[in-house]
Write an enzyme that holds these catalytic residues in place. Structure first.
Site, PDB file in Angstrom:
ATOM      1  N   HIS A  91       8.249  27.436  35.235  1.00  0.00           N
ATOM      2  CA  HIS A  91       7.033  28.430  35.291  1.00  0.00           C
ATOM      3  C   HIS A  91       7.047  29.266  34.054  1.00  0.00           C
ATOM      4  CE1 HIS A  91       5.062  27.526  39.138  1.00  0.00           C
ATOM      5  NE2 HIS A  91       6.453  27.097  39.479  1.00  0.00           N
ATOM      6  N   GLU A 109       4.713  31.360  32.839  1.00  0.00           N
ATOM      7  CA  GLU A 109       3.908  32.335  33.084  1.00  0.00           C
ATOM      8  C   GLU A 109       4.865  33.496  33.839  1.00  0.00           C
ATOM      9  OE1 GLU A 109       3.940  29.910  34.999  1.00  0.00           O
ATOM     10  OE2 GLU A 109       4.258  30.325  37.177  1.00  0.00           O
ATOM     11  N   CYS A 155       4.124  22.997  36.487  1.00  0.00           N
ATOM     12  CA  CYS A 155       4.576  22.717  37.842  1.00  0.00           C
ATOM     13  C   CYS A 155       4.061  21.531  38.726  1.00  0.00           C
ATOM     14  CB  CYS A 155       5.035  24.033  38.812  1.00  0.00           C
ATOM     15  SG  CYS A 155       6.236  23.631  40.184  1.00  0.00           S
TER      16      CYS A 155
END
Ligand code: MN
Length: 237
Positions: A213, A215, A110
């Site tokens: 994202h 994660e 990001c």
């Protein structure tokens, strides 16, 4: 075997009147799941420790968060750019350049993608909703564990190797995006509305970066843990 130590940059916040460095837990969990040792890099306000971090680390993840101060790419800020941290920008700018020059593997997420692009001479749309015609949705709200929009992957890219598919679904939590690409980079994924969603280096550096994202999606979907695994495998070399 020694596990690779992976630096994670942090976000600056103010809590009870005091500045703090913080990180969202999913970054930590994803690095551990993928076999790395997470090491948080606090916001310092300058980059005097960059060389020390590079010596201590096997790889570095530039994480999401604040907008980059637009003057780094030569523009006055639009009114949509309100969440910036000079302390974080100063911490990460030199750290990125020194890590890149020294060949330390880099993974940008990001803001991390945006930082890599700007540090390598590229520019950003300060606000895609104001600056890009016919742009689709790129802010999915709280549900970042699941896909939101699709992206199309370029063949012979790291992402395509990992997912083995032309089209995948990703979450989206950004109002900025790459405008002009920085040097030594190629685009490896775009959303249907043409927004650049992933880049990697075209030279001998290991640099990959995504606008989404992974994660957050890695909490529920193992393919996204594979992205971290691929990065961390490279860090063990
Ligand atoms: Mn997006």
């Amino acid at each position: 075997m020694k596990k690779p130590v992976i630096g994670l940059t942090t976000q600056q916040d103010v809590m009870v009147g005091k500045k703090i460095s913080r990180i969202n837990q999913p970054y930590i969990d994803a690095v551990i799941k993928a076999g790395g040792v997470p090491l948080l890099i606090p916001v310092q306000g300058e980059d005097s420790l960059s060389e020390d971090y590079i010596q201590a680390l096997d790889g570095i993840i530039f994480t999401g968060g604040e907008d980059i101060w637009p003057h780094y790419f030569g523009e006055e800020p639009m009114k949509e750019v309100s969440v910036i941290s000079h302390d974080r920008d100063k911490t990460e700018w030199g750290l990125f350049m020194k890590a890149y020059e020294s060949g330390l593997p880099i993974f940008g997420i990001c803001r991390g993608l945006q930082l890599a692009n700007v540090a390598l001479g590229g520019t950003l749309y300060q606000d895609i909703f104001k600056q890009v015609q016919n742009v689709g949705g790129h802010v999915c709200g709280y549900n970042t564990e699941e896909g939101y929009h699709s992206i199309e992957l370029e063949e012979k890219s790291i992402l395509h190797e990992i997912f083995g598919e032309k089209r995948i679904f990703v979450n989206s939590e950004h109002h900025q995006a790459i405008k002009d690409l920085g040097r030594g980079l190629r685009v490896t994924a775009k959303s249907a509305d043409g927004i650049i969603e992933a880049i990697e280096s075209v030279n001998d550096k290991f640099l990959m970066a995504v606008q989404f994202h992974p994660e957050a999606m890695a909490q529920k979907h193992d393919e996204y843990v594979s992205l971290f695994k691929r990065f961390i495998e490279r860090c063990s070399k």
